[in-house]
Every structure is written in structure tokens, then in C-alpha cells.
Design a protein around this motif. Structure first.
Motif, PDB file in Angstrom:
ATOM      1  N   LEU A  67       0.830  -1.204   0.000  1.00 16.10           N
ATOM      2  CA  LEU A  67       0.000   0.000   0.000  1.00 16.10           C
ATOM      3  C   LEU A  67       0.865   1.254   0.000  1.00 16.10           C
ATOM      4  N   GLN A  68       1.883   1.262   0.844  1.00 21.45           N
ATOM      5  CA  GLN A  68       2.731   2.445   0.945  1.00 21.45           C
ATOM      6  C   GLN A  68       3.541   2.680  -0.332  1.00 21.45           C
ATOM      7  N   LYS A  69       3.885   1.609  -1.015  1.00 18.06           N
ATOM      8  CA  LYS A  69       4.729   1.730  -2.206  1.00 18.06           C
ATOM      9  C   LYS A  69       3.936   2.088  -3.453  1.00 18.06           C
ATOM     10  N   TYR A  70       2.720   1.554  -3.573  1.00 19.79           N
ATOM     11  CA  TYR A  70       2.007   1.676  -4.842  1.00 19.79           C
ATOM     12  C   TYR A  70       0.694   2.475  -4.788  1.00 19.79           C
ATOM     13  N   TYR A  71       0.110   2.654  -3.622  1.00 18.81           N
ATOM     14  CA  TYR A  71      -1.208   3.278  -3.536  1.00 18.81           C
ATOM     15  C   TYR A  71      -1.089   4.694  -2.979  1.00 18.81           C
ATOM     16  N   PRO A  72      -1.771   5.661  -3.577  1.00 21.94           N
ATOM     17  CA  PRO A  72      -1.691   7.038  -3.085  1.00 21.94           C
ATOM     18  C   PRO A  72      -2.294   7.180  -1.696  1.00 21.94           C
ATOM     19  N   ILE A  73      -1.559   7.860  -0.826  1.00 17.44           N
ATOM     20  CA  ILE A  73      -1.984   8.080   0.552  1.00 17.44           C
ATOM     21  C   ILE A  73      -2.264   9.568   0.732  1.00 17.44           C
ATOM     22  N   VAL A  74      -3.502   9.891   1.063  1.00 18.43           N
ATOM     23  CA  VAL A  74      -3.948  11.284   1.148  1.00 18.43           C
ATOM     24  C   VAL A  74      -4.408  11.596   2.567  1.00 18.43           C
ATOM     25  N   SER A  75      -3.789  12.574   3.184  1.00 13.98           N
ATOM     26  CA  SER A  75      -4.280  13.094   4.462  1.00 13.98           C
ATOM     27  C   SER A  75      -5.098  14.344   4.174  1.00 13.98           C
ATOM     28  N   LEU A  76      -6.363  14.289   4.530  1.00 14.32           N
ATOM     29  CA  LEU A  76      -7.243  15.427   4.282  1.00 14.32           C
ATOM     30  C   LEU A  76      -6.988  16.586   5.245  1.00 14.32           C
ATOM     31  N   ARG A  77      -6.181  16.355   6.283  1.00 18.92           N
ATOM     32  CA  ARG A  77      -5.740  17.462   7.141  1.00 18.92           C
ATOM     33  C   ARG A  77      -4.607  17.003   8.047  1.00 18.92           C
ATOM     34  N   ASP A  78      -3.440  17.568   7.855  1.00 18.81           N
ATOM     35  CA  ASP A  78      -2.303  17.388   8.750  1.00 18.81           C
ATOM     36  C   ASP A  78      -1.418  18.616   8.632  1.00 18.81           C
ATOM     37  N   HIS A  79      -0.412  18.700   9.498  1.00 12.78           N
ATOM     38  CA  HIS A  79       0.410  19.902   9.558  1.00 12.78           C
ATOM     39  C   HIS A  79       1.875  19.550   9.799  1.00 12.78           C
ATOM     40  N   GLY A  80       2.765  20.331   9.204  1.00 16.30           N
ATOM     41  CA  GLY A  80       4.181  20.206   9.508  1.00 16.30           C
ATOM     42  C   GLY A  80       4.602  21.061  10.682  1.00 16.30           C
ATOM     43  N   PHE A  81       3.707  21.838  11.227  1.00 15.72           N
ATOM     44  CA  PHE A  81       3.952  22.802  12.307  1.00 15.72           C
ATOM     45  C   PHE A  81       4.507  22.124  13.557  1.00 15.72           C
ATOM     46  N   VAL A  82       5.471  22.787  14.196  1.00 16.22           N
ATOM     47  CA  VAL A  82       6.037  22.307  15.452  1.00 16.22           C
ATOM     48  C   VAL A  82       5.701  23.297  16.566  1.00 16.22           C
ATOM     49  N   VAL A  83       5.102  22.798  17.649  1.00 20.06           N
ATOM     50  CA  VAL A  83       4.759  23.621  18.810  1.00 20.06           C
ATOM     51  C   VAL A  83       5.993  23.783  19.683  1.00 20.06           C
ATOM     52  N   PRO A  84       6.275  24.967  20.205  1.00 22.57           N
ATOM     53  CA  PRO A  84       7.433  25.122  21.082  1.00 22.57           C
ATOM     54  C   PRO A  84       7.289  24.301  22.363  1.00 22.57           C
ATOM     55  N   LYS A  85       8.404  23.981  22.990  1.00 19.13           N
ATOM     56  CA  LYS A  85       8.413  23.115  24.167  1.00 19.13           C
ATOM     57  C   LYS A  85       7.708  23.752  25.357  1.00 19.13           C
ATOM     58  N   ASN A  86       7.938  25.022  25.589  1.00 19.66           N
ATOM     59  CA  ASN A  86       7.363  25.735  26.733  1.00 19.66           C
ATOM     60  C   ASN A  86       5.991  26.285  26.355  1.00 19.66           C
ATOM     61  N   PRO A  87       4.914  25.866  27.014  1.00 20.45           N
ATOM     62  CA  PRO A  87       3.578  26.383  26.675  1.00 20.45           C
ATOM     63  C   PRO A  87       3.468  27.898  26.735  1.00 20.45           C
TER      64      PRO A  87
END
Length: 415
Positions: A67-87
Motif C-alpha cells: 500500500l505504501q509503495k504503490y497506492y496514493p496516501i492522502v491526508s485530508l488534514r495534517d500539519h508540519g507545524f512544530v509547537v514550542p516546548k514551553n507552553p
């Protein structure tokens, strides 16, 4: 062994070797921290990018690899954003242009196509409450600049662009916006956003705007006249309409007004967890009957389950998935985990009042969880959801639909 037992028996391990192109680029490495922007301490990599892996048998692993090699995998919502360690750093961090985007974490995710809104809802560079025109344009521009310096992800503008990701070992990002609040009363801004690459836009966030009612409003007046103009313009341009955060009446009005299928990119079923953030059967069925797709969300404190309200794991999230499959059919279900890197709940708390987040989660009593076990970030979320479906003995053809084929069918008809 049940899927739940297999989760309990797993241990955290270092991330896998990236399955997408990655040559070591870090966000804004062409600048000097402290000189060109203020750096903030980020969480240790081993904390926020290590993964829980569902244990598969050898035959199941072969299915997953195929599946990972041949089938398209679509996330309808995700983010590359990183939250800082200190709230305490979250608000000042989001008031600057230079926020971290985890290219390495995304490269390990296996995702081919990702709907990414670049955290426009928490862009507060010039305003106090976010979702403003200037903030969103600045956020888009700075992220596009950063993306231009690397080759793990690329900005997709057409359906054909999406199909290139698997072969090129990259991630096609489909630029999206959480809500259309930034339009104010200017319908031509839809064209401007399209020109800047936006290909999916929500009608409202949790609160009402000039287009319609958000899901936290005590009274839902439905889609406004201006909202109908925006729906028409989005149809004309070829921009996906998202109703994930719309009120129920507004959602139904949008579905009816649109000439093309509408998406619910990241939500769940209210029958499984009774909160405004989840969609009632009436909306889910209407979306599917129009040809739309519903992406199942995995953000903390959203897709819980009345079966076990004191635990939020992949089990409760996938309970929503199976309910949707039974309700609307296999052809109308997708995955939209809505994860990012770092402390998701700390970010929810920081922006709670500004974005009515607590109100969107409803009044049911439940224990607040720091993250969803098994679905903590993009590195693990889509992989574990796929593995869960494999362990439940879903046919490969059906898994293919849920992980990408359904979404691509809609995108081919719109973009």
C-alpha cells in the motif's frame, strides 16, 4: 490478539528512515537565529516524533508495504507545524513569521498528498484574534519561501501535480485555509487566494462569520447571501469547499448550494461522541449523497467515544471510521487526522478563548488527554490508521479507497 492489545504491547522507538526525499533541511536554515528571528526552544525530537507502531504479522507487513509503495496516501488534514516546548512561548512564537516546519517528520510519514492550512487559524502576526487577511497572506508567503529552499514537499496546484508525489518520493501539499473569515465581505478575495495557490477553504471556523454560522453558535442561521456568492465563486474557480467547522444548518445549506461535492476534511460522527465538533447523521448523509468525502479527525479531545470516554486512542478514532463506513458507504470515507508535532493540547489551551475550542468540544465530562495514543503526529498517524485497517481484515481495494482513492476522485472533479 486485538488491535487494542497490540497497541498496549508496543513501545516507542526511533523514527524510521524517511520514505520521502530528505537531505537534512531545517526551517529557515538560510537565516541566523537570534539575528534574523527569535528562536524558541522546541521539544526534543525523541519526544514528539517517536512513534507507536501497531505490530503486524509478516503477511500484514507485506500488505502495508504494498500500500505504501504503490497506492496514493492522502491526508485530508495534517500539519508540519512544530509547537514550542514551553507552553508559555506558544503565543509569542505564533506572533512571529518564523515558525518551525518539520520536513524530516513529514518525510517519515508515508503521506503522498496533504491538505495543509499552515495553521492560518493561529496566525496572529498583526492581530489579536487571528483569521485576518494580512496574517494569512504573511503566513502563506513566509512558508512558501521556506518550502522553496527544500525538496521534501512541494506546492500542488492541479490534480496532475498530486499524482507526481508518489513517483518523485515527495509530498504534494494542497494549500488550504481553515475558514473563509478573512474574506470579510470581499468575494474577489477568493480569486486572489486561488492565485496564491489556495485550493481548499473552510466556510467558517467555530464562530460565525459573514458567510454562515460556526459550530459553536447558539443559533445557526445557515448560509448567508454572501456565503452563497462565495460558494458559487469557489465552484467557478475549482476550489474545494470544506464544512468541517460549520454549524449543522450552515453545513446543509452549503451542500445544497454547491454544484460539486463538498468535503468534511476532519471531523467525526456525533452518534459516537456527542459534541458540536462531530457531525450528525443528517449532515454526513447529505455530504455523501452529493458525492462528498468525510475525513476522520484524530485531534485530542475530538473523536472520543462514549464506549470509553476516559481514554483517547486510535481505537476510539477508528470507531468513528467504521461508523461512517456503515452509514455512508466505503466510497465516502477518508482520513484527516489533523495532527502536528509537539503538544497539541497545550496549543489548544493557548488559543481556547480566541477560537472557541472548548465550546467546540461540547459539555460532556471527560478526561483531557495530552495526545491520542497511536496518533500523536503526522509521522505515525496515517501509518497506524492504515495498519489498523489491515489488522481488521479490510480488503486492499477498500483500504485503497479510504486512504486516498476517494479523496482523489473528488479532487479530480474539482481542481
Amino acid at each position: 490478539m486485538t488491535v487494542k492489545q497490540s497497541i498496549r504491547q508496543t513501545v516507542k522507538r526511533p523514527i524510521n528512515t524517511p520514505v520521502k526525499r530528505y537531505v537534512g533541511y531545517r526551517s529557515f536554515q538560510y537565516l541566523t537565529p537570534g539575528k534574523h528571528y527569535k528562536p524558541y526552544q522546541l521539544p526534543e525530537t525523541e519526544r514528539y516524533r517517536n512513534t507507536y507502531q501497531l505490530k503486524l504479522s509478516e503477511s500484514e507487513e507485506r500488505i502495508f508495504d504494498t500500500l505504501q509503495k504503490y497506492y496514493p496516501i492522502v491526508s485530508l488534514r495534517d500539519h508540519g507545524f512544530v509547537v514550542p516546548k514551553n507552553p508559555d512561548d506558544i503565543i509569542p512564537y505564533c506572533r512571529q513569521l518564523h515558525t518551525e516546519f518539520d520536513y524530516e517528520g513529514l518525510a517519515c510519514s508515508g503521506i503522498d498528498v496533504m491538505f495543509e492550512n499552515f495553521m492560518d487559524g493561529i496566525s496572529i502576526i498583526t492581530s489579536q484574534n487571528g483569521l485576518k487577511w494580512n496574517d494569512v497572506i504573511l503566513t502563506l508567503g513566509i512558508r512558501y519561501c521556506d518550502i522553496a529552499k527544500q525538496d521534501t514537499v512541494f506546492i500542488a496546484r492541479t490534480y496532475q501535480d498530486l499524482l507526481k508525489a508518489k513517483q518523485s518520493k515527495q509530498i504534494a501539499i494542497l494549500p488550504s485555509l481553515e475558514a473563509a473569515s478573512i474574506l470579510e465581505n470581499e468575494v474577489d478575495r477568493v480569486d486572489v487566494l486561488y492565485g496564491l495557490g489556495i485550493r481548499c477553504m473552510g466556510i467558517t471556523y467555530n464562530d460565525a462569520n459573514t458567510l454562515g454560522s460556526g459550530l459553536t453558535e447558539p443559533f445557526d442561521g445557515g448560509l448567508t447571501k454572501f456565503g452563497r456568492k462565495v460558494v458559487e465563486r469557489m465552484n467557478q474557480l475549482g476550489m474545494v469547499i470544506d464544512i468541517s467547522h460549520c454549524g449543522d444548518r450552515t453545513s446543509l445549506d452549503v451542500i445544497e448550494a454547491s454544484e460539486v461535492p463538498v468535503m468534511i476534511t476532519h471531523a467525526g460522527a456525533r452518534r459516537i461522541w456527542d459534541s458540536p465538533r462531530m457531525k450528525p447523521d443528517e449532515v454526513l448523509l447529505a455530504c455523501a449523497e452529493k458525492g462528498g468525502v468525510i475525513g476522520v479527525c484524530a485531534a485530542p479531545n475530538t473523536t472520543l467515544s462514549t464506549r470509553n470516554p476516559n481514554e483517547h486512542t486510535i481505537e476510539s478514532v477508528m470507531e468513528h471510521t467504521e461508523y461512517l463506513i456503515d452509514l455512508v458507504g466505503m466510497d465516502h470515507v477518508g482520513l484527516g487526522p489533523d495532527t502536528f508535532f509537539g503538544d497539541h493540547v497545550a496549543l489548544q489551551n493557548a488559543f481556547d478563548d480566541m477560537l472557541s475550542l472548548h465550546d467546540s468540544h461540547g459539555n460532556q465530562e471527560y478526561e483531557a488527554f495530552p495526545f491520542v495514543k497511536g496518533l500523536e503526529n503526522p509521522t505515525e498517524a496515517m501509518s497506524n490508521m492504515i495498519k489498523w485497517l489491515i489488522k481488521k481484515n479490510y480488503k486492499v481495494q477498500d483500504i485503497e479507497k479510504i486512504i486516498g482513492k476517494n479523496a482523489l476522485r473528488i479532487l479530480e472533479s474539482i481542481l
